[in-house]
Design an enzyme around this catalytic site. Structure first.
Site, PDB file in Angstrom:
ATOM      1  CG  HIS A 123      34.445  53.694  74.416  1.00  0.00           C
ATOM      2  ND1 HIS A 123      33.956  52.863  75.385  1.00  0.00           N
ATOM      3  CD2 HIS A 123      35.134  52.896  73.561  1.00  0.00           C
ATOM      4  CE1 HIS A 123      34.330  51.609  75.147  1.00  0.00           C
ATOM      5  NE2 HIS A 123      35.041  51.601  74.046  1.00  0.00           N
TER       6      HIS A 123
ATOM      7  CG  HIS B   6      33.704  50.734  69.147  1.00  0.00           C
ATOM      8  ND1 HIS B   6      34.076  49.517  68.672  1.00  0.00           N
ATOM      9  CD2 HIS B   6      34.302  50.839  70.357  1.00  0.00           C
ATOM     10  CE1 HIS B   6      34.856  48.906  69.551  1.00  0.00           C
ATOM     11  NE2 HIS B   6      34.993  49.693  70.583  1.00  0.00           N
TER      12      HIS B   6
ATOM     13  CG  HIS C 241      39.793  50.835  71.884  1.00  0.00           C
ATOM     14  ND1 HIS C 241      39.159  51.412  70.813  1.00  0.00           N
ATOM     15  CD2 HIS C 241      38.832  50.149  72.560  1.00  0.00           C
ATOM     16  CE1 HIS C 241      37.876  51.068  70.838  1.00  0.00           C
ATOM     17  NE2 HIS C 241      37.662  50.307  71.891  1.00  0.00           N
TER      18      HIS C 241
ATOM     19  CD  GLU D 220      36.652  46.497  71.637  1.00  0.00           C
ATOM     20  OE1 GLU D 220      36.313  46.643  70.443  1.00  0.00           O
ATOM     21  OE2 GLU D 220      36.561  47.401  72.480  1.00  0.00           O
TER      22      GLU D 220
END
Lengths: 238, 238, 238, 238
Positions: C98, C166, C96, C77
Site C-alpha cells: 500500500h 487498496h 503486495h 490475502e
C-alpha cells in the site's frame, strides 16, 4: 550556574533543536540578549547550528563588533540580531533561518497568516522584507547595520518577518519563546501551502490570535522545549 | 597525506554526504579530477554511494578507460565525467544524480531558476538535456563519449544541467563546491515546485545571482561540508 | 546453504527492505515461488514486514493452503500470490503493498506511466484493478482464489497493477527484481503526481521503456539490493 | 499484572507510538477509561507524549478533577476526554491530536472521507467542530465541560471528528483501536489532499466502509500495534 552560563547553555540547546527540527540547515543562527548587559548579545561563531558547542558562543556589541573574538569568525549576518535588540527592548532572543516552507511565501508575496492555534504566536500576518526595495541587487545577506535596521523597521513590534528569497527572522521574550515561534512558523507555512491548494481558508480570527498569544506561557513553552531538547540529545535546564 | 590521498578521502565523504542528504539513492556518482594528472579523474567502481569505501575509487583516463581496474567494474555512465573534464579545465568535480525534485522539471520542460539565495550557484537558469533529441530511443544512459560530449556541449560554461527523464549533472571547482551545488539544486527545485503552485515567483535577479555566486567561497562551503560530513558519520579534512 | 534456505533469507531481507524504504507499513507482504517445488510458494505468517524473522516463513500450495502451518496464522490475502504463480510461470516473486503515492492513482483513475529511467520496469502503463467491478461491495481484500485470479487476469503479462482504494501488486523474476520494481513504482508515482501539477509530461517513449527494461540485469538489481539491505540492517547474500 | 497496570502500560506505549508515527508533536494526548471504575479515566499529566512515563499517568473523574494529582499538573484540555466517556459508554480510549494532514481539512471545510481500505475506520465522513460557532473567540482549547460536551455532541456515535484550526479527536473501543484510527486518519487525510489535486476521487462506498469496519478485529490491530510499539522502543503486552 550563573545567568550567563544558563543562557549560553540555552543557546547551544536552541541551535541543536533548530537543526534537529529542520528549522535551520547548515546555515541560520539564534542569539540571546546578554542577561547582565542589555547592550550586548550572545551568538555563535560562524558554524552550522547542529555542530555548535559552548565555546562557540561569542559576545557582541549591538553594532556587531565582537567583545572577545579569540579567532572565532562571526556570522556575516549578525547585524540582524543587533539591529533588532537595539530597537526592541522587549526582545531577548532572535532566530534567523531559512526553513523550507516559508520560502515560497516570500517569493510569491502570498500572506502567511495563522490557521492553527499553535501558530497564533507568529502574529496576525507576517510581513515580507525585500532587500532589493532599498538596497538593490545585493547578495541578499544582511551585512551591515543599515540593512539590519531596515529589516528591524519592517518587523516593528511583530514577532516575525519573512525575507524575500532568503528566509525569516523571528523574535521572542526568551530563547525558548523565539524557538517556539520559529518552529510553528514553519509548521504553519507548510499547512497554509497545503490548504491554499484545497480552497478558501478560515484563518484564526484576530480575537483568537490575541487570546491564544496571551496564553502562551512558560508552561506551554517548556512542554515543547523539554521534548525538543531530548530529541536533540540535550536536557532541559531547570 | 598527499594530494591524491586527500582527494580520495574527499570522494568517499562526498558519496556518503550525497546519500545521506537524499541527493543520490542507490545510483548516481561523484568524481574528482586527478590532482596531479589533469587528464585523469577519480571515480568509484559501480556501487551505491552510501556504501563506497576508499578502495572503491578507481583512476580513469578522460575517455573512460580504467587505469588500474583490478576487477572493479566501472559505472556505465562514467562518460559524463570524462567528457566534462575534457571540455571544462575549470571543473575539478562532477556530480551525476537523480535527486527527486529535479525530475519533474526535466519531464515538463519548466525552467528551473534560483529563487533562494543559497541556490544562486545553480546558475541563472538550468538547461534540460534530452538524449532523445540526438540519439533517439536509448536507455537514456550516457554510455559513450559521443553522448557525454553532447551533454557537455549543452552544459557549456554552466554549473548544472538537467537530463530529461533521468536526473541532473552538476560541476564545481572542487568536490565540496560540486556537492554544495547538487544539494541546493534539489532544495531549489523543491521550493520552486511549491511556489509555482502558489502564484507568480519573484526569482533572484541576474545581478543578485552574480553577486551571490561570486561570494560563495571556501568559508561558505566548509560550513556546510563540516555539518554534512558529521551527519554522514565522516569528519571534515583540514 | 541450500536453495530453500537462500530464498528464505532473501524473503526476510525483502520484508525488512520494503518496510525500511516505506513501501509497506504494518501491512503488505512479499512471497517467493519455492525454488524446488514450483507449485508451492513461501510467504510469512501474518505479521508486520519490519518484524519478520526466518521462522515466520511458511510454505503454501498455490491454492493458499499452508503445508506446515504449526500455528502460524497466514495472511488473509495470500490468494494474490498463489493466483499469480498459477498463471505466470515466469514470475518467481510477488510484492503486495500500500505504498503511499500509488493510492491517489488508483482512486482517481489517472494512468501511472514511467517518466524516469529507473521506473521503466513498472511497464508501459499500470492498469487499475477495482474489486467492485466484479465482486461488488467487499472489504477490498483479496480473500479467495476467485478474487486472486481476477486480479491476475488484469495483471496479464505485466509487471505491476494498481488496486483501487487498496494498493498495488508487483511481480518479478526474482525477489530482488520484484522489490526493485515495487520501490520504483512508488518513486515514479510520487514524481508523476508532482509533475502533473506542473504541466504536460514527457513520459518515457515505448522504445525507451523496452530498451531500459531489457537492460535491468542482476548487476543493476544488486547495486540497489546491497544498499537497501545494509540500510535495513541486513547483508546481501552472495 | 492487574487490569489497571495493563492499561497504564498501554497508555505509555500509545503515547510513544503516537509521537513516533508523527500523529502528535509536543502536544496532544491519549486517555483510557479506567478498567475497574467506568466513571474515571486515565490520562498523563501535562507533558509531551514522547516523554511520558508510567508515573505520569493520573486518574481523573469524568468532570476532569484529578483523583490523585500529587503535584502532577493536568492537561488543560482533559475535558475532551471526560465529556466523551460521559456520552459514549462504548468508548474506552480517546486520542486528541494535531496531526499535520488533518488541519487543512478543518480550515477549508473540505469533507474528509475514506478512500483507502485501511482508513475505513475513520467513518463514512468526518465532521468538523468549530469552537467559534457556539463559543465565539476563544483560545480554541476545550477548557471546560461545556466545550467538551459540545464537541462530544457533534462527534455523536462516530469514531472521529476534526476541530477547525486545532486538530482532531478520535475514539475507540480500546487504546489500540483509537491509536489505529488516529494513525489512519492522518494517512487518509494526506492521501486525499494528494488525490484532490489530481481529479475526482472514487471514495470507498458506504457498503465497503461498513464491511471493512466490521472486520477490523484484534488480529488487525495487534499486527500494527506490535510493529509500532517496537519502532517506538516498546514491547507489545500479551
Amino acid at each position: 550556574m550563573n545567568r550567563l552560563e544558563f543562557i549560553v547553555e540555552e543557546l547551544v540547546t536552541a541551535n541543536r533543536i533548530l537543526a534537529n527540527e529542520g528549522i535551520v540547515d547548515s546555515f541560520g543562527h539564534v542569539s540571546a540578549r546578554h542577561p547582565d548587559k542589555p547592550q550586548h548579545y550572545l551568538l555563535s561563531r560562524a558554524r552550522a547550528p547542529e555542530r555548535i558547542e559552548r565555546d562557540d558562543i561569542v559576545e557582541f556589541g549591538l553594532d556587531g563588533s565582537a567583545i572577545d573574538e579569540r579567532g572565532r569568525a562571526p556570522y556575516l549576518e549578525r547585524f540582524i540580531h543587533g539591529a533588532i535588540y537595539e530597537q526592541r527592548p522587549d526582545v531577548h532572543a532572535v532566530v534567523h533561518n531559512h526553513s523550507p516552507s516559508v520560502i515560497p511565501f516570500g517569493v510569491t508575496g502570498k500572506k502567511l497568516k495563522p490557521l492553527l492555534h499553535m501558530c497564533a504566536s507568529i502574529g496576525h500576518e507576517v510581513p515580507i522584507w525585500d532587500s532589493r526595495d532599498k538596497f538593490g541587487d545585493t547578495t541578499l545577506l544582511v551585512s551591515d547595520m543599515a540593512m539590519g535596521r531596515d529589516l528591524a523597521g519592517l518587523l516593528g513590534a511583530r514577532p516575525a518577518t519573512l525575507m524575500r528569497g532568503h528566509g525569516a527572522t523571528v523574535v521572542g521574550r526568551s530563547v525558548r519563546h523565539a524557538v517556539f515561534i520559529a518552529v510553528y512558523l514553519e509548521v504553519g507555512a507548510k499547512l497554509q501551502m497545503q490548504a491554499m491548494a484545497m480552497g478558501d481558508i478560515k484563518f484564526l480570527s484576530p480575537g483568537e490570535v490575541d487570546k491564544i498569544t496571551a496564553r502562551v506561557n512558560d508552561y506551554t513553552l517548556n512542554r515543547a522545549w523539554e521534548n525538543w531538547a531530548r530529541r536533540a540529545g540535550r536536557e532541559m535546564q531547570a
